[in-house]
Design an enzyme around this catalytic site. Sequence first.
Site, PDB file in Angstrom:
ATOM      1  N   GLU A 175       0.825  -1.225   0.000  1.00  0.00           N
ATOM      2  CA  GLU A 175       0.000   0.000   0.000  1.00  0.00           C
ATOM      3  C   GLU A 175       0.854   1.268   0.000  1.00  0.00           C
ATOM      4  O   GLU A 175       0.609   2.199   0.765  1.00  0.00           O
ATOM      5  CB  GLU A 175      -0.966  -0.027   1.196  1.00  0.00           C
ATOM      6  CG  GLU A 175      -1.865  -1.246   1.183  1.00  0.00           C
ATOM      7  CD  GLU A 175      -2.663  -1.462   2.477  1.00  0.00           C
ATOM      8  OE1 GLU A 175      -2.633  -0.579   3.347  1.00  0.00           O
ATOM      9  OE2 GLU A 175      -3.301  -2.518   2.602  1.00  0.00           O
ATOM     10  N   ASN A 226       2.318  -4.775  -3.420  1.00  0.00           N
ATOM     11  CA  ASN A 226       0.983  -5.278  -3.084  1.00  0.00           C
ATOM     12  C   ASN A 226       0.088  -4.107  -2.689  1.00  0.00           C
ATOM     13  O   ASN A 226       0.511  -3.207  -1.969  1.00  0.00           O
ATOM     14  CB  ASN A 226       1.117  -6.254  -1.891  1.00  0.00           C
ATOM     15  CG  ASN A 226      -0.156  -6.989  -1.554  1.00  0.00           C
ATOM     16  OD1 ASN A 226      -0.780  -7.584  -2.428  1.00  0.00           O
ATOM     17  ND2 ASN A 226      -0.563  -6.954  -0.287  1.00  0.00           N
ATOM     18  N   HIS A 262      -9.861  -6.928  -1.984  1.00  0.00           N
ATOM     19  CA  HIS A 262     -10.897  -6.636  -0.979  1.00  0.00           C
ATOM     20  C   HIS A 262     -12.060  -5.950  -1.697  1.00  0.00           C
ATOM     21  O   HIS A 262     -11.996  -4.762  -2.005  1.00  0.00           O
ATOM     22  CB  HIS A 262     -10.343  -5.721   0.120  1.00  0.00           C
ATOM     23  CG  HIS A 262      -9.307  -6.369   0.973  1.00  0.00           C
ATOM     24  ND1 HIS A 262      -9.584  -7.454   1.775  1.00  0.00           N
ATOM     25  CD2 HIS A 262      -7.987  -6.098   1.157  1.00  0.00           C
ATOM     26  CE1 HIS A 262      -8.479  -7.818   2.419  1.00  0.00           C
ATOM     27  NE2 HIS A 262      -7.500  -7.019   2.056  1.00  0.00           N
ATOM     28  N   GLU A 291      -5.369 -11.093  -1.071  1.00  0.00           N
ATOM     29  CA  GLU A 291      -6.158 -10.924   0.160  1.00  0.00           C
ATOM     30  C   GLU A 291      -7.659 -10.937  -0.137  1.00  0.00           C
ATOM     31  O   GLU A 291      -8.420 -10.120   0.388  1.00  0.00           O
ATOM     32  CB  GLU A 291      -5.800  -9.595   0.853  1.00  0.00           C
ATOM     33  CG  GLU A 291      -4.323  -9.412   1.130  1.00  0.00           C
ATOM     34  CD  GLU A 291      -3.986  -8.121   1.873  1.00  0.00           C
ATOM     35  OE1 GLU A 291      -4.901  -7.458   2.393  1.00  0.00           O
ATOM     36  OE2 GLU A 291      -2.790  -7.789   1.939  1.00  0.00           O
ATOM     37  N   ASP A 293     -11.468 -11.014  -0.341  1.00  0.00           N
ATOM     38  CA  ASP A 293     -12.730 -11.197   0.370  1.00  0.00           C
ATOM     39  C   ASP A 293     -13.773 -10.288  -0.272  1.00  0.00           C
ATOM     40  O   ASP A 293     -13.434  -9.347  -0.995  1.00  0.00           O
ATOM     41  CB  ASP A 293     -12.638 -11.003   1.894  1.00  0.00           C
ATOM     42  CG  ASP A 293     -12.001  -9.714   2.350  1.00  0.00           C
ATOM     43  OD1 ASP A 293     -11.978  -8.746   1.568  1.00  0.00           O
ATOM     44  OD2 ASP A 293     -11.525  -9.660   3.508  1.00  0.00           O
TER      45      ASP A 293
HETATM   46  O1  G3I Z   1      -1.704  -6.152  18.732  1.00  0.00           O
HETATM   47  C1  G3I Z   1      -2.844  -6.629  19.430  1.00  0.00           C
HETATM   48  C2  G3I Z   1      -2.570  -7.985  19.976  1.00  0.00           C
HETATM   49  O2  G3I Z   1      -1.465  -7.964  20.829  1.00  0.00           O
HETATM   50  C3  G3I Z   1      -3.820  -8.505  20.703  1.00  0.00           C
HETATM   51  O3  G3I Z   1      -3.629  -9.835  21.074  1.00  0.00           O
HETATM   52  C4  G3I Z   1      -5.036  -8.398  19.807  1.00  0.00           C
HETATM   53  C5  G3I Z   1      -6.295  -8.758  20.524  1.00  0.00           C
HETATM   54  O4  G3I Z   1      -7.396  -8.604  19.677  1.00  0.00           O
HETATM   55  O5  G3I Z   1      -5.144  -7.095  19.279  1.00  0.00           O
HETATM   56  C6  G3I Z   1      -4.008  -6.795  18.516  1.00  0.00           C
HETATM   57  O6  G3I Z   1      -4.181  -5.758  17.589  1.00  0.00           O
HETATM   58  C7  G3I Z   1      -4.829  -6.150  16.369  1.00  0.00           C
HETATM   59  C8  G3I Z   1      -3.881  -6.153  15.197  1.00  0.00           C
HETATM   60  O7  G3I Z   1      -4.538  -6.429  14.002  1.00  0.00           O
HETATM   61  C9  G3I Z   1      -2.732  -7.122  15.383  1.00  0.00           C
HETATM   62  O8  G3I Z   1      -1.550  -6.457  15.277  1.00  0.00           O
HETATM   63  C10 G3I Z   1      -5.995  -5.241  16.105  1.00  0.00           C
HETATM   64  O9  G3I Z   1      -6.944  -5.365  17.147  1.00  0.00           O
HETATM   65  C11 G3I Z   1      -6.619  -5.542  14.773  1.00  0.00           C
HETATM   66  O10 G3I Z   1      -7.652  -4.618  14.498  1.00  0.00           O
HETATM   67  C12 G3I Z   1      -5.581  -5.527  13.685  1.00  0.00           C
HETATM   68  O11 G3I Z   1      -6.263  -5.703  12.444  1.00  0.00           O
HETATM   69  C13 G3I Z   1      -5.561  -6.154  11.295  1.00  0.00           C
HETATM   70  C14 G3I Z   1      -5.413  -5.032  10.275  1.00  0.00           C
HETATM   71  O12 G3I Z   1      -4.775  -5.528   9.101  1.00  0.00           O
HETATM   72  C15 G3I Z   1      -4.590  -3.887  10.826  1.00  0.00           C
HETATM   73  O13 G3I Z   1      -4.316  -2.945   9.872  1.00  0.00           O
HETATM   74  C16 G3I Z   1      -6.361  -7.286  10.666  1.00  0.00           C
HETATM   75  O14 G3I Z   1      -6.369  -8.398  11.567  1.00  0.00           O
HETATM   76  C17 G3I Z   1      -5.776  -7.709   9.319  1.00  0.00           C
HETATM   77  O15 G3I Z   1      -6.665  -8.574   8.666  1.00  0.00           O
HETATM   78  C18 G3I Z   1      -5.575  -6.491   8.438  1.00  0.00           C
HETATM   79  O16 G3I Z   1      -4.941  -6.920   7.261  1.00  0.00           O
HETATM   80  C19 G3I Z   1      -4.727  -5.926   6.242  1.00  0.00           C
HETATM   81  C20 G3I Z   1      -3.510  -6.357   5.448  1.00  0.00           C
HETATM   82  O17 G3I Z   1      -2.415  -6.566   6.297  1.00  0.00           O
HETATM   83  C21 G3I Z   1      -3.166  -5.344   4.373  1.00  0.00           C
HETATM   84  N1  G3I Z   1      -4.309  -5.083   3.511  1.00  0.00           N
HETATM   85  C22 G3I Z   1      -5.532  -4.731   4.222  1.00  0.00           C
HETATM   86  C23 G3I Z   1      -5.899  -5.772   5.251  1.00  0.00           C
HETATM   87  C24 G3I Z   1      -7.219  -5.486   5.895  1.00  0.00           C
HETATM   88  O18 G3I Z   1      -7.145  -4.299   6.653  1.00  0.00           O
END
Ligand code: G3I
Length: 387
Positions: A175, A226, A262, A291, A293
């Site tokens: 991105e 990506n 997405h 990715e 969905d």
């Molecule tokens: O860091 C804490 C972790 O320690 C804790 O255990 C957990 C409990 O819920 O929270 C963690 O933070 C989460 C984080 O991912 C992990 O580092 C956040 O709540 C969560 O909202 C976060 O979301 C991720 C998101 O990227 C962040 O930008 C999603 O799971 C993930 O699916 C999403 O993936 C991205 C791709 O990398 C890039 N393209 C877009 C895609 C969707 O946003």
Amino acid sequence: MRRSLRSLLAATAVAALVLPLWGATAANAEPPGHSHADKHALRTQAPRDLAIGSAAWGQRDLVQYDRHAPTKYQQVLGAQFSSLTPENDMKWDAVHPAPNVYDFASADALVAFARANHQQVRGHTLLWHSQNPAWVTAASQTWTCDQARAVLEDHIRTVVGHFKGRIYEWDVANEIFQDTWDNGGVRLRTEANPFLKACAADPIALLEDAFRWAHEADPEAVLFLNDYNAEGINEKTDAYYALAQRMLADGVPLGGFGAQGHLSLLYGFDASIQANFERFAALGLQVAVTEADVRIPLQPGETGPTPEQVAVQAERYDAMLEACLNVTACSSFTVWGFPDANSWVPDVFPGEGWATIFEDDYTPKPAFTAMLESLRDATPGTSPRRG
Ligand code: G3I
């Protein structure tokens, strides 16, 4: 060369005449390159040269793993997919939480699960404006470009080096372009991305070195750009196309272009995805859907989508897969996690959901079935899967 059955039929004027015969043959035959060990598994029905992946979150779902007693989720993940992408476990905040601290525990758990289940791993990601640890955000306020370069180089060499030989594709840069609707339009994220910001005078030099460092740390991994909103031919993918040409002309080890995939039913489907993939493939690059969905707007109080929405979702997943099947250079097709309970979508898009290919009890959705049939019907492909 591999083709989806639907595209093959559309390409011939006698399609209607041969359909019954072809259908009977395709359903019963064992074409070379396919293993029909499990007719209900995406990974075994896919052409040999196409990895079928899912995102998975090691910290949450794979750290506890007993191969003799897998959870239902682990069973489905292992049975259906030949590739895993760490949804969060290889991001900066996970692996590099403090300046001199690297933590590979959950990423290693994911790689171990993949090895136990004969799966490849896509690395994700090394240079991104999001999910950077607090120390990076703080330090970057005063970084010179040289300081930013030193931090990024250490990170890339350490992380890619740690997984050397175990990652087949790396999303090196994620991105890095803004969107048309962002302030300033499509351009490199020299404000939001702390590394590009510190080197805003020449961000491409930093980007190119990021790929060189990754390549030196693992020469076998194919290195990707990506992004989202990068499926069809549009202003953003035009910018990527120009960047890819520049990088290749500069001798940078760029190996692939990934469209995240997405999608939302709130918007139409851009059918130029295959043409977009073809133009990157013509540069000698691999392409991938990284990715996928398809989220659905849900009415408050309704328990699920309408049958029409379910059907359109299946069409969208399948259309992305078919574009990939029709471009030999498409090396992997990855869905962004499952089941719906694991999806990032409801957190970020309130009112939208039901975006993955499995329901919460792991019932396959029509989108799964459409993809399975397209994989089953595809011509085999010529090159053996790397891995
Ligand atoms: O860091 C804490 C972790 O320690 C804790 O255990 C957990 C409990 O819920 O929270 C963690 O933070 C989460 C984080 O991912 C992990 O580092 C956040 O709540 C969560 O909202 C976060 O979301 C991720 C998101 O990227 C962040 O930008 C999603 O799971 C993930 O699916 C999403 O993936 C991205 C791709 O990398 C890039 N393209 C877009 C895609 C969707 O946003």
